[in-house]
Write a protein that holds these residues in place. Sequence first.
Motif, mmCIF file in Angstrom:
data_model
loop_
_atom_site.group_PDB
_atom_site.id
_atom_site.type_symbol
_atom_site.label_atom_id
_atom_site.label_comp_id
_atom_site.label_asym_id
_atom_site.label_seq_id
_atom_site.Cartn_x
_atom_site.Cartn_y
_atom_site.Cartn_z
ATOM 1 N N LEU A 132 -20.850 -42.477 -56.429
ATOM 2 C CA LEU A 132 -20.408 -41.010 -57.217
ATOM 3 C C LEU A 132 -21.595 -40.421 -57.701
ATOM 4 C CD1 LEU A 132 -17.415 -42.415 -59.225
ATOM 5 C CD2 LEU A 132 -17.232 -40.666 -57.485
ATOM 6 N N ALA A 133 -22.966 -41.205 -57.816
ATOM 7 C CA ALA A 133 -23.944 -40.466 -58.246
ATOM 8 C C ALA A 133 -25.241 -40.993 -57.135
ATOM 9 C CB ALA A 133 -24.529 -40.973 -59.476
ATOM 10 N N THR A 134 -25.988 -39.808 -56.667
ATOM 11 C CA THR A 134 -26.861 -40.337 -55.486
ATOM 12 C C THR A 134 -28.291 -39.474 -55.674
ATOM 13 O OG1 THR A 134 -25.917 -38.335 -54.259
ATOM 14 C CG2 THR A 134 -25.089 -40.846 -53.705
ATOM 15 N N LYS A 135 -29.141 -39.945 -55.054
ATOM 16 C CA LYS A 135 -30.385 -39.048 -55.012
ATOM 17 C C LYS A 135 -30.532 -38.800 -53.399
ATOM 18 C CE LYS A 135 -35.410 -39.483 -55.008
ATOM 19 N NZ LYS A 135 -36.480 -40.275 -55.325
ATOM 20 N N ILE A 136 -30.823 -37.451 -53.276
ATOM 21 C CA ILE A 136 -31.137 -36.841 -51.872
ATOM 22 C C ILE A 136 -32.493 -36.517 -51.768
ATOM 23 C CG2 ILE A 136 -30.704 -35.243 -50.202
ATOM 24 C CD1 ILE A 136 -27.619 -35.443 -50.754
ATOM 25 N N GLN A 137 -33.183 -36.803 -50.739
ATOM 26 C CA GLN A 137 -34.801 -36.351 -50.387
ATOM 27 C C GLN A 137 -34.649 -35.755 -49.190
ATOM 28 O OE1 GLN A 137 -37.664 -36.715 -52.619
ATOM 29 N NE2 GLN A 137 -38.229 -35.089 -50.747
ATOM 30 N N THR A 138 -34.730 -34.483 -49.330
ATOM 31 C CA THR A 138 -35.088 -33.898 -48.050
ATOM 32 C C THR A 138 -36.545 -33.949 -47.230
ATOM 33 O OG1 THR A 138 -35.679 -31.881 -49.019
ATOM 34 C CG2 THR A 138 -33.234 -32.277 -48.617
ATOM 35 N N GLY A 139 -36.485 -33.803 -46.111
ATOM 36 C CA GLY A 139 -37.945 -33.691 -45.499
ATOM 37 C C GLY A 139 -38.068 -32.285 -45.034
ATOM 38 N N ASN A 140 -38.811 -32.289 -43.843
ATOM 39 C CA ASN A 140 -39.185 -30.979 -43.292
ATOM 40 C C ASN A 140 -37.885 -30.137 -42.818
ATOM 41 O OD1 ASN A 140 -41.832 -31.221 -43.641
ATOM 42 N ND2 ASN A 140 -41.940 -32.339 -41.812
ATOM 43 N N SER A 141 -37.986 -28.799 -42.521
ATOM 44 C CA SER A 141 -37.024 -28.010 -41.988
ATOM 45 C C SER A 141 -36.158 -28.581 -40.913
ATOM 46 C CB SER A 141 -37.671 -26.675 -41.664
ATOM 47 O OG SER A 141 -38.093 -26.094 -42.608
ATOM 48 N N SER A 142 -35.080 -28.677 -40.938
ATOM 49 C CA SER A 142 -34.023 -29.240 -40.002
ATOM 50 C C SER A 142 -32.572 -28.685 -40.287
ATOM 51 C CB SER A 142 -33.864 -30.611 -39.997
ATOM 52 O OG SER A 142 -33.492 -31.358 -41.318
#
Length: 184
Positions: A132-142
């Motif tokens: 229900l609770a998360t962490k999202i880490q984005t990388g480079n453009s996509s």
Amino acid sequence: MKNIFIPLFIYLMILSSCDTKDPVVPNEEELITTLIYTLTPASGVDPIVLTFKDLDGDGGQTPVISGGTLLANTAYKGILQLSNDQASPVINISEEIKTESDVHQFFFNTSVGLNLAVSYYDVDAAGKPLGLATKIQTGNSSSGKLTVTLRHDPNKSASGVAQGNITNAGGETDIEVSFDLVIK
């Protein structure tokens, strides 16, 4: 005298075969009409809200799904909210999932090319992930799809399940939604 014992014997057999225990009611799945996934960057400014709405329930009109655009190389905190908007008052399904966290788990899968990783912030009483609770880490453009799946009664001890791999989870899918995402 013999004729009295035969009907009495049959009557006693019928009575003894009746089960006086209460029937077991299987766990009924709740109707989930709305799923909102709010992604807030570490700055706290400009959260991204991904939504799924199927207000008439499964099999009716086409659900409305909105994706979003995330910033590259950015951490987001994700909060899932699920509800049954057909009920009056609206039922908060997230609270039910939290209460029954030992028999629920969310899974987050990305399409090939979408440059982001999802990790769990919350766990059940046994220390197994919930989602229900998360962490999202984005990388480079996509760009691509993020699929959010809620499983009921998964095998949380199966290989890879605690790391978010749905392959060995088993259980039943309560809801599965794919969101279009762009990372810029």
